[in-house]
Each structure stands twice: as structure tokens, then as C-alpha cells.
Write a protein that holds these residues in place. Sequence first.
Motif, PDB file in Angstrom:
ATOM      1  N   GLY A 304       0.755  -1.001  -0.419  1.00 15.25           N
ATOM      2  CA  GLY A 304      -0.199  -0.246  -0.468  1.00 15.25           C
ATOM      3  C   GLY A 304       0.576   1.232  -0.074  1.00 15.25           C
ATOM      4  N   GLU A 305       2.250   0.908  -0.436  1.00 10.75           N
ATOM      5  CA  GLU A 305       3.132   2.529  -0.304  1.00 10.75           C
ATOM      6  C   GLU A 305       3.440   2.817  -1.795  1.00 10.75           C
ATOM      7  N   PRO A 306       2.766   3.785  -2.525  1.00  5.50           N
ATOM      8  CA  PRO A 306       2.386   4.030  -3.714  1.00  5.50           C
ATOM      9  C   PRO A 306       4.191   4.348  -4.105  1.00  5.50           C
ATOM     10  N   LEU A 307       4.334   4.056  -5.607  1.00  7.71           N
ATOM     11  CA  LEU A 307       5.573   4.185  -5.743  1.00  7.71           C
ATOM     12  C   LEU A 307       6.536   5.369  -5.852  1.00  7.71           C
ATOM     13  N   ALA A 308       7.120   6.313  -5.156  1.00  3.86           N
ATOM     14  CA  ALA A 308       7.531   7.722  -5.401  1.00  3.86           C
ATOM     15  C   ALA A 308       8.014   8.215  -6.792  1.00  3.86           C
ATOM     16  N   ASP A 309       7.989   9.731  -7.152  1.00  4.78           N
ATOM     17  CA  ASP A 309       8.474   9.733  -8.018  1.00  4.78           C
ATOM     18  C   ASP A 309       9.449  10.141  -7.959  1.00  4.78           C
ATOM     19  N   ASP A 310      10.317  10.779  -6.707  1.00  9.13           N
ATOM     20  CA  ASP A 310      11.631  11.108  -6.552  1.00  9.13           C
ATOM     21  C   ASP A 310      11.820   9.507  -6.189  1.00  9.13           C
ATOM     22  N   LEU A 311      12.632   8.749  -6.759  1.00 11.65           N
ATOM     23  CA  LEU A 311      13.267   7.126  -6.368  1.00 11.65           C
ATOM     24  C   LEU A 311      14.320   7.387  -5.873  1.00 11.65           C
ATOM     25  N   GLY A 312      15.180   8.773  -4.913  1.00  8.85           N
ATOM     26  CA  GLY A 312      15.809   9.226  -4.243  1.00  8.85           C
ATOM     27  C   GLY A 312      15.951   8.564  -2.989  1.00  8.85           C
ATOM     28  N   VAL A 313      13.967   8.052  -2.738  1.00  5.80           N
ATOM     29  CA  VAL A 313      13.711   8.017  -1.517  1.00  5.80           C
ATOM     30  C   VAL A 313      14.060   6.394  -0.867  1.00  5.80           C
ATOM     31  N   TYR A 314      14.559   5.880  -2.039  1.00  2.65           N
ATOM     32  CA  TYR A 314      14.130   4.070  -1.558  1.00  2.65           C
ATOM     33  C   TYR A 314      16.346   4.418  -1.644  1.00  2.65           C
ATOM     34  N   GLY A 315      16.254   3.788  -0.204  1.00  2.00           N
ATOM     35  CA  GLY A 315      17.907   2.834  -0.238  1.00  2.00           C
ATOM     36  C   GLY A 315      17.523   1.250  -0.473  1.00  2.00           C
ATOM     37  N   LYS A 316      19.041   1.234   0.112  1.00  2.00           N
ATOM     38  CA  LYS A 316      19.172  -0.195   0.144  1.00  2.00           C
ATOM     39  C   LYS A 316      18.808  -1.206   0.227  1.00  2.00           C
ATOM     40  N   ASP A 317      17.639  -1.111   0.645  1.00  2.00           N
ATOM     41  CA  ASP A 317      16.673  -1.989   1.585  1.00  2.00           C
ATOM     42  C   ASP A 317      15.668  -3.100   0.857  1.00  2.00           C
ATOM     43  N   ARG A 318      15.951  -2.513  -0.324  1.00  2.00           N
ATOM     44  CA  ARG A 318      14.531  -2.732  -0.585  1.00  2.00           C
ATOM     45  C   ARG A 318      14.934  -3.553  -1.877  1.00  2.00           C
ATOM     46  N   VAL A 319      13.122  -4.548  -2.606  1.00  2.00           N
ATOM     47  CA  VAL A 319      13.444  -5.760  -3.108  1.00  2.00           C
ATOM     48  C   VAL A 319      12.221  -4.886  -3.791  1.00  2.00           C
ATOM     49  N   PHE A 320      11.754  -4.988  -4.963  1.00  2.00           N
ATOM     50  CA  PHE A 320      10.214  -4.867  -5.228  1.00  2.00           C
ATOM     51  C   PHE A 320       9.899  -5.835  -6.207  1.00  2.00           C
ATOM     52  N   VAL A 321       8.608  -6.230  -5.601  1.00  2.00           N
ATOM     53  CA  VAL A 321       7.874  -7.059  -5.995  1.00  2.00           C
ATOM     54  C   VAL A 321       6.243  -6.188  -7.088  1.00  2.00           C
ATOM     55  N   TYR A 322       6.629  -6.499  -8.325  1.00  2.00           N
ATOM     56  CA  TYR A 322       5.440  -6.470  -9.505  1.00  2.00           C
ATOM     57  C   TYR A 322       4.224  -7.400  -9.292  1.00  2.00           C
TER      58      TYR A 322
END
Length: 564
Positions: A304-322
Motif C-alpha cells: 500500500g505504499e505507492p511508488l514515489a516520483d523521487d526514486l531517491g527516497v529508496y534505500g538499499k534495503d528494498r526489493v520491489f515485487v510487482y
Amino acid sequence: MSETAPMTLALGSYQAAVDTKIQELTAADFNSRFWQKDATLWTSDAEAQESIRSFMGWLRVAEDLKKAVPEIEAFVEEVRAAGFKHVVVMGMGGSSMAPIVFEKTSARSDKGLPVSILDTTSPGTVREIENSVPLAETLFVVASKSGTTAEPLAFGDYFYAKLKEIKGDKAGENFVAITDPGSKFITAATAEGYRKIFLNFTEVGGRFSALTYFGLVPAALYGLNIGEILTRALRMMQATGADGATEHNPGLELGTALGVLAQQGRDKLTLIVPPALDSFGLWLEQLIAESTGKQGTGILPVAGEPLADDLGVYGKDRVFVYVGYQPAIDAANAPKLKALQEAGHPVITILMQDALDLGAEFYRWEIATAVVGVVLGINPFDQPNVQAAKTATDKLMKTVAEEGKLPAEEATLSENNLSYYGSTKGTDAAALLQQFFGQAHPGDYVAIQAYLAETPELNKEFDELRAKIQAKLHVATTFGYGPRFLHSTGQYHKGGPNTGLFLQFTGDNAVDVPLPGRSYTFGTLQSAQAQGDLTALRDYDRRALHIHLGGDAAEGLKTVLAAL
């Protein structure tokens, strides 16, 4: 139609480590050991091994349910012939998540009935459901695996008393039970004349029960083709090695990828879906968080966390699953996912043909979660820290029974009709919030917990709160209504890594609802659950702030947003 929905793993620099781990598991005869329920895959402890084997019945449960389809469909016809106009499913955690997904992702067929799902002790929501359905023509499904879960039993008692007023001794005709053999609930349901009691499978834990009676009876009542849902689940079962090792095992590949990524710091599984699949995150949250969040490790599902326009908010703790549909193009998310992949973030894509593929996806993710346990060296089938909040709540309810009310905590700050509770200090709300959020570090997450009645306005404001936190702190955010998340992400909150900041919201109840045969109300129960959860978080030395929003939760939340 393809055998299973296609999955793409774009893992970049992590691919080699994942491949190596898959080769290691294959060399260790993973497939045959897994399907033989060899618990040494997860632990060397003999007692834990026995427990693991006792909860692996989900592996082939789809085969058993396939045989039960005629019985379930005959029951649906019986219900329709009896003149029922609505269904209310009452459960918590594993007994309500899959029904929510089925109802939210699919259109009801002309053979189905409207379905409402009650999985909150919020008195406003209980009253809303009571006022929105034709009670005498509504079928109430009370779903509890153990038969002792407090919330569904309270729901059942409340609505049974209402039907008793209308139909007298025939009230039980409006009730159905789903529970395990040996449950004490069977005796009560039989005595009250329940129309039907579905006995589930003792070797299937709640969060692995989507493809059992708990998920499929509500789906069938809603008019879905449960035979086809199970057919697709069985295809996934075969693809994941049920009939022998396969060259590409989608469950093994997904689980190994998630486990290896978590070991390398990518432990925030960020689920991205099109709007039609929003509810899938509720089910996945429980499966992943409750199965892996223990022994100070685990994977945090972020839904439920929409993808941000500024991708710089994402750290190296993420894996994205679509997870989406083919061949539809998700114009809102596709460009951002491509940019994330180009920036070095791992991106996993799964494309279903339609909502009936959820049967296969439930199965894929169950296998993957079990594999994550192998990779991380944890037991994915227990939930050792869930009891903490229940125990604290039970203690508080004893206080209510003895003293007539819950114990009061002194507020740290009171301002603009809001009260703040916790160790965080500040001369005003802005300063207090600044100090609380100032504790955040890279790799942390903020868990927003709302013990409130869900409304569209509140959902919108909580989305705004999540966006503000993410933009400022560059950390993952999660959100859940209580007590639902206690049976879901609550295990991760206490048993996972101590990287969470917990923001708990409560409010006054405009209306309250008494519980038959009890000295307390739904509102008191919900308040005790919130207070019990907060106590458990503090006992585990978690950073937690409780904000009481007063009589108007939406206005109170706006005040908090302004202070931020």
C-alpha cells in the motif's frame, strides 16, 4: 493458458548469489526432502522438527479441497434456496485475509451473494455492518481455526443474540462455523443449531489456509469458480516439484531470491500492484511477516505504499515485487519499475491472466515463504511472539472485570484535544514528533497502527502521512488497522529486527456496542488490544509513540499532519 503466471527476476548484481544458493539447495536434494516434509531443512532441534512436520499439511491440501468442491457448491445452492440475501464472514488473520482478497479482486457472479467481512473490534464497524445487512436474511460465517480466537467468537455471540431476538430458537439457521476438528467451538455451534460446520485441517496453519475451507467457502458463497481456482493452484503445485524436481521451480526461485536478498540487507519486500489488486497485500503481509519475522531477522512486507516520483527516497534495503495482470500495461508503475531496476534495485515481476490465478499465486507464495525459512534458518510455521500482545490484553481485561475500567496512562503531552503517550518529550506536538522521528536511521521502518474504524477519509489521510514520512526520512512505511495486524505483521513487530518506529493511533468511540454475556463492550476490547499491543512493544524495547486523536479521528489526524 500457460501453466503458471510468468515470473521475471531482475536481480542485477545479486543474481550470482541467488543462483549459487539454488544450486546448493538442489545439490542437497531439496525437492524430494521438501515434499517428504523433511524438517531438517529448517532446524536441527528435534522438538521444532516435530512441530514443523505437524504444520505442513498445506502442501497437498488443494487436492483434498478439489474433492470437496461438490459439497461446497451444494451448500451454496442450499443457502440460495433458503432465501439468504447477504453473507458476513467473521474472522481474524488467516480466517479473513483470503476472503478479503477474493471479494475485493473479483466481480461477484449472478450465482453469488454479496459478502461483507468483519475483522475488527471497532464498535463503529460492527454497528455499520449490523445496519447495512438484512439480518434475518444474512448468513453469518464464524471462522476460527482454534475455536478460541477472541474476536470471531465475540462477533458470533453478538450477531447470534441479534438473530435470537428475530428468529428465536431458529437463530442458528443463519450461522456457519469453520474450525478445526477437536475445537471447543464445535460443541457451542452444535448446541446453538448452526446450519453447517466445516471442519478444516489441523495440519494447516492459519496463514497457509487460503486454499482450505477458510478461503474457499466465502469465495464460493460470493459466486467464484472455486474449482478453477483449485485447478490453477494444482498446476502451481506440480510446477513447484510435487511430482518430482523441475528445471524451473517458481516457488524455490522466488523464495531463494527473497531469502538471499534479505541476508544482504534487502529485507523490505515492497509490493507494487494495480488498484484492482490492492487487497493482495493484506494476505501477503501476514504470510511473509508472521512466517519470517522472528529471532531478530525476517522480511518486512511493505504494502500500500505507492511508488514515489523521487526514486531517491529508496534505500538499499528494498526489493520491489510487482504482481499484476497480462497483457495490460500498468502505465502508472511500469516506467518507475524500469527506472528502479536501472538504478540497481532488484525487481521481481509476476503477471497473472485473471483473478482466478490467485489460487496459483497463493500457492507460489506459500512455497516461497517456506523456502525463505530454509535460507534464513528459521521455522516459518510458528509465531512465538504473537502471544505477547494477547497476554497483555488478557491482563488488562482482568483489570476491567475487577475495576470496571482500563488503567489510565499519564499523557506526556496534551495539545489541541490530542494526547501523546510515550518516552518521547517535547514542548509542543511539533517538537515531540520531531524528536520521535529523529530516532530513525537508514534501514529502519515506520509502522503506523490505527485502532480506529476504517473510513475513506482516514485512509486518504494515512496515505498522506506515509508519503510525508517517506519523503523526509527515506524509510519504508507500513500501515494497518488494529486488531487485524496483530494477527498479521504483529509477529514481525516483536520478533523481527529492532528497526521499527511504531506510531499507534486511537480515538474515542462515537458509539459503543455491548457484548452479550460480558461485562465490557467492543470499544473496551479494542482499547485493551491497543494498550496490550503497546505494552508488548515496550517490553521488546521497541520505539513507540501513542497518539489519542479524541472524538473526531479524521480531524485529529489532520492536526498531527499539520504538526509534522
